[in-house]
Design a protein around this motif. Sequence first.
Motif, PDB file in Angstrom:
ATOM      1  N   VAL A  44      -2.659  18.023   1.999  1.00 49.51           N
ATOM      2  CA  VAL A  44      -1.230  18.123   2.288  1.00 49.51           C
ATOM      3  C   VAL A  44      -1.011  17.609   3.705  1.00 49.51           C
ATOM      4  O   VAL A  44      -1.616  18.109   4.652  1.00 49.51           O
ATOM      5  N   ARG A  45      -0.159  16.603   3.842  1.00 47.21           N
ATOM      6  CA  ARG A  45       0.084  15.991   5.142  1.00 47.21           C
ATOM      7  C   ARG A  45       1.590  15.939   5.399  1.00 47.21           C
ATOM      8  O   ARG A  45       2.365  15.427   4.581  1.00 47.21           O
ATOM      9  N   THR A  46       1.989  16.469   6.540  1.00 42.22           N
ATOM     10  CA  THR A  46       3.388  16.442   6.962  1.00 42.22           C
ATOM     11  C   THR A  46       3.587  15.360   8.012  1.00 42.22           C
ATOM     12  O   THR A  46       2.634  14.731   8.475  1.00 42.22           O
ATOM     13  N   ARG A  47       4.865  15.120   8.362  1.00 46.65           N
ATOM     14  CA  ARG A  47       5.237  14.082   9.333  1.00 46.65           C
ATOM     15  C   ARG A  47       4.699  12.726   8.914  1.00 46.65           C
ATOM     16  O   ARG A  47       4.247  11.924   9.740  1.00 46.65           O
ATOM     17  N   ALA A  48       4.732  12.469   7.626  1.00 48.24           N
ATOM     18  CA  ALA A  48       4.229  11.216   7.059  1.00 48.24           C
ATOM     19  C   ALA A  48       5.313  10.626   6.168  1.00 48.24           C
ATOM     20  O   ALA A  48       5.284  10.789   4.938  1.00 48.24           O
ATOM     21  N   ALA A  49       6.293   9.973   6.760  1.00 47.59           N
ATOM     22  CA  ALA A  49       7.409   9.398   6.010  1.00 47.59           C
ATOM     23  C   ALA A  49       6.950   8.165   5.243  1.00 47.59           C
ATOM     24  O   ALA A  49       6.304   7.275   5.807  1.00 47.59           O
ATOM     25  N   VAL A  50       7.280   8.095   3.969  1.00 42.91           N
ATOM     26  CA  VAL A  50       6.927   6.941   3.152  1.00 42.91           C
ATOM     27  C   VAL A  50       7.888   5.798   3.460  1.00 42.91           C
ATOM     28  O   VAL A  50       9.106   5.952   3.378  1.00 42.91           O
ATOM     29  N   THR A  51       7.321   4.635   3.780  1.00 45.36           N
ATOM     30  CA  THR A  51       8.129   3.462   4.120  1.00 45.36           C
ATOM     31  C   THR A  51       7.930   2.314   3.145  1.00 45.36           C
ATOM     32  O   THR A  51       8.625   1.303   3.240  1.00 45.36           O
ATOM     33  N   GLY A  52       6.984   2.460   2.219  1.00 43.04           N
ATOM     34  CA  GLY A  52       6.771   1.396   1.244  1.00 43.04           C
ATOM     35  C   GLY A  52       5.875   1.849   0.104  1.00 43.04           C
ATOM     36  O   GLY A  52       4.975   2.667   0.302  1.00 43.04           O
ATOM     37  N   ILE A  53       6.140   1.334  -1.091  1.00 43.09           N
ATOM     38  CA  ILE A  53       5.299   1.556  -2.276  1.00 43.09           C
ATOM     39  C   ILE A  53       5.154   0.196  -2.944  1.00 43.09           C
ATOM     40  O   ILE A  53       6.138  -0.361  -3.442  1.00 43.09           O
TER      41      ILE A  53
ATOM     42  N   SER B  86       4.418   6.510   7.708  1.00 44.16           N
ATOM     43  CA  SER B  86       4.485   6.404   9.166  1.00 44.16           C
ATOM     44  C   SER B  86       3.175   6.784   9.830  1.00 44.16           C
ATOM     45  O   SER B  86       3.001   6.573  11.029  1.00 44.16           O
ATOM     46  N   ARG B  87       2.222   7.299   9.039  1.00 39.88           N
ATOM     47  CA  ARG B  87       0.920   7.678   9.577  1.00 39.88           C
ATOM     48  C   ARG B  87      -0.234   6.908   8.946  1.00 39.88           C
ATOM     49  O   ARG B  87      -1.392   7.270   9.135  1.00 39.88           O
ATOM     50  N   GLY B  88       0.077   5.858   8.205  1.00 36.15           N
ATOM     51  CA  GLY B  88      -0.983   5.064   7.624  1.00 36.15           C
ATOM     52  C   GLY B  88      -0.740   4.747   6.161  1.00 36.15           C
ATOM     53  O   GLY B  88       0.278   5.123   5.570  1.00 36.15           O
TER      54      GLY B  88
END
Length: 429
Positions: free
Chosen positions: A194-203, A223-225
């Motif tokens: 579970v990872r927070t502060r990780a906004a999805v910017t692409g799929i 936003s984190r990888g």
Amino acid sequence: MAAGLGVPRHGAPRHRAPQRGARGTLPLPARADVVVVGGGVMGASVAFHLAEDGADVLLVEAGELAGGSSGKPIGGVRAQFSQAANVALGHRSLELFEDFRRRPGADIGLRQPGYLFVLPTDDDVELFAASAAMQRGLGVDARLLTLAEARGLNPYLAAEGYAGAAYAPRDGWAHPGAVVAGYADGAERHGARVRTRAAVTGIEPDAEPGGPGGTDGLVVTTSRGRVRARTVVLCAGAWSRPLGAMAGLDLPVDPVRRQIAFTTRLERPAGVPAAGLPFTIDFGTTFYLHDGREPGELLLGMSEPGTPVGFDTAYDPAWEPTLRAAAARCTPAIAAAPLTGGWAGLYEMTPDHDALIGEATAPSGRVLYACGFSGHGFLQAPAVGEAVRDLYAGRAGPASAAVDVSAFTADRFAVVGAGGEGHAEANII
């Protein structure tokens, strides 16, 4: 490893969960079988049920868990709906909420004083009579009451102006934040990350040699990888439309603000049941009330006609006269009660007020979705977690899944038109 292959379902937890505070700093894995997007109650439930079933799961959340609509202080749980599929989801979810202390293992503050719909007209009574008969056929203890009987459950109710009421004593409310935390902790105990502060910017499709499933995979950029995955599950609530577009999906979900307010501690009228006030809804105006967080406190709310689509979550005191006017009709004794403040959040609305649950045809990989619950996502989240687990594992369908969710596919709008004619849930707020 595919979900359910070689791994006992509901087996012993595989790992010890990390400290909650580390979720925003721990690195993302390079790959996962399933990436669940959204750390609200729906995403947390889906992640728990998938991980418990043996899937390799990563849950990513743009902010903090329960930071969106699931952060509200109290959420209703019920099985009183006009559509049989919604009744089945609500009924199964009630069973899972009642078992929450054991599985996944948390106190969610569940209280079950019932749900009470007060009905202004004879037509409303006729509608709810038909719904109650259908609900009883699905195992729900639903019944019609006279107004006098309804006032025996909620003495605040007006003595006139209503043709009757509908009541289900097993319904009630719980704390969404505790449910999210319980599911997230349980998912981690079963090996999920579970990872927070990780906004999805692409799929995007994953065409790299050696990717999960060869070219039949997806790359989720945050936003984190970046993470490579076989499957993505979209559970982003009010934010699902733009995230769906990243994967080439049309998910017709619009955010609409809803507000609640809290009264000061009030002196209780005589006759309040020992279990507390039922979650009471005026079907005519959508005004509702139930016990609040503190003894004597009441939570009040209603929908606001004409609220524009948007992501505004600022509480607006200018709404309070509208709330008081609705209270004066339904519960006149508390219409002038002092308020101590309020809260605003987002409903994720679809054109027909029913959820979107299913699997989409994607250019590469698998994309599942569970969103658009139009105000009843919290109460359906446990059963939807099971349903998405079964979709992922190929157990979907009336004969094999815990609850058949085939009626909720987003493809229904292509069949009946953008308005969703013929498939609308009536019992919404």
